[in-house]
Structure formats: C-alpha cells, structure tokens
Write an enzyme that holds these catalytic residues in place. Structure first.
Site, mmCIF file in Angstrom:
data_model
loop_
_atom_site.group_PDB
_atom_site.id
_atom_site.type_symbol
_atom_site.label_atom_id
_atom_site.label_comp_id
_atom_site.label_asym_id
_atom_site.label_seq_id
_atom_site.Cartn_x
_atom_site.Cartn_y
_atom_site.Cartn_z
ATOM 1 N N VAL A 42 1.850 3.579 8.070
ATOM 2 C CA VAL A 42 2.690 2.810 8.781
ATOM 3 C C VAL A 42 2.860 3.214 7.427
ATOM 4 O O VAL A 42 3.381 2.437 6.822
ATOM 5 C CB VAL A 42 2.926 1.404 9.337
ATOM 6 C CG1 VAL A 42 4.056 0.940 9.933
ATOM 7 C CG2 VAL A 42 1.625 1.060 10.405
ATOM 8 N N ASN A 47 1.055 -1.072 -0.548
ATOM 9 C CA ASN A 47 -0.095 -0.020 -0.107
ATOM 10 C C ASN A 47 0.814 0.729 -0.170
ATOM 11 O O ASN A 47 2.117 0.728 0.882
ATOM 12 C CB ASN A 47 -1.107 0.450 1.112
ATOM 13 C CG ASN A 47 -2.214 -1.556 1.443
ATOM 14 O OD1 ASN A 47 -2.215 -1.581 -0.116
ATOM 15 N ND2 ASN A 47 -2.447 -1.645 2.411
ATOM 16 N N HIS A 86 6.532 -2.015 3.648
ATOM 17 C CA HIS A 86 6.109 -3.203 4.160
ATOM 18 C C HIS A 86 5.448 -4.010 2.836
ATOM 19 O O HIS A 86 4.228 -3.491 2.178
ATOM 20 C CB HIS A 86 5.660 -3.390 5.383
ATOM 21 C CG HIS A 86 4.121 -2.941 5.620
ATOM 22 N ND1 HIS A 86 4.107 -1.745 5.765
ATOM 23 C CD2 HIS A 86 3.477 -3.518 5.839
ATOM 24 C CE1 HIS A 86 2.590 -0.893 5.276
ATOM 25 N NE2 HIS A 86 1.615 -2.134 5.949
ATOM 26 N N HIS A 123 3.157 -7.035 2.106
ATOM 27 C CA HIS A 123 1.889 -8.385 2.804
ATOM 28 C C HIS A 123 1.926 -9.326 1.907
ATOM 29 O O HIS A 123 1.518 -9.334 0.888
ATOM 30 C CB HIS A 123 0.083 -7.628 2.034
ATOM 31 C CG HIS A 123 -0.194 -6.349 3.473
ATOM 32 N ND1 HIS A 123 -0.679 -6.119 5.163
ATOM 33 C CD2 HIS A 123 0.116 -4.931 3.539
ATOM 34 C CE1 HIS A 123 -0.552 -5.017 5.626
ATOM 35 N NE2 HIS A 123 -0.654 -4.135 4.255
#
Length: 154
Positions: A128, A119, A132, A134
């Site tokens: 955040v 994202n 990262h 997912h």
C-alpha cells in the site's frame, strides 16, 4: 576502452540488482494513480476498526492482524513511501510515532514491549503506497528479518 566498457557493464548490473522489478514498478504506478485504501477508510468508503483519529492521523486494526495488538498508524496526507517524505512532513511523521506510543500505553503493551515498523518498497513487502506505521505487540515478535541471512557475516 575495454576497461570503460567493463566498468559500465558492472555499474549497470550493480544498479539493476538493487532496483525495483519492472512488475513491481508497474503495480506501484497503478496503485498510485488511485485513491489508497487508507484514504478510503479515512473517507468512510471502507470499514475499519478505528482506535484513534484526529485531523491529521488515523489508527486502525489491519485486515490481517499479525500480533494480538496490531494497529496501522496512518497520516491523512498521502506520502507514498518514506523515500517521498519531505522536511515539511517531519512533524507529521513524528506525530505518528507519538500516536503509536500513546496507543501502546493505552492497550497495555508499553512496558512489555512492542515493535514499530515502516515498510518501504519492494524488498520490504510494501503493498500500500501510503505511508503507514505498524504498531505490533502483545506477544514476542521474534527477529525482524531471517537471521540466517546474516549468519557468518560479522
């Protein structure tokens, strides 16, 4: 003169329609001024169910699991968004995908299928600001976005 003014107003409206909201920008700036939750997990300041860790990458179960198999694959280096990635980060980001592929195999979802998602900023729901990936699997995940948005726009 009126054409220039009209064009300027149109461009301003167009740009602002695709900009982050002021509220989001303020929250993002505040979060970027602090240690990210992922840095705290890396440093042992926050607990996490870690499924993989080496000198560059950590992977763990998120607080709000969305599928039976759901891991966040995170680089130790803080890169706020994919937009902030540099050419020097390419190998590190590539390694994130390899870690995800290996975890998918280890947790038995490589053959049935899984989704990898990153994202970026407001419209995607990024909350955040530490890159990262997912890894989602173990169940049918459905469409990536609401398909009603694109109906009739072929």
């Amino acid at each position: 003169m009126q054409r220039v003014l009209a064009l300027s107003v149109f461009m301003l409206i167009s740009v602002s329609a695709f900009s982050q909201s002021q509220e989001y920008q303020e929250k993002k700036a505040e979060k970027l001024s602090q240690k990210s939750p992922f840095e705290k997990i890396w440093d042992g300041e926050l607990p996490a169910e870690v499924v993989y860790k080496d000198e560059e990458i950590i992977a763990f179960v998120p607080l709000r699991r969305q599928t039976p198999v759901h891991f966040l694959v995170v680089p130790k280096k803080r890169i706020a968004t994919i937009n902030d990635m540099t050419e020097e980060d390419a190998l590190l980001v590539g390694k994130m995908f390899l870690v995800a592929k290996n975890l998918a195999k280890e947790y038995g979802i490589a053959e049935t299928g899984y989704r990898l998602a990153i994202n970026t900023n407001e419209d995607s729901g990024q909350s955040v600001f530490h890159l990262h990936l997912h890894l989602l699997g173990g169940a049918k995940t459905g469409p990536m976005v609401d398909q009603k948005i694109m109906e009739g726009k072929n």
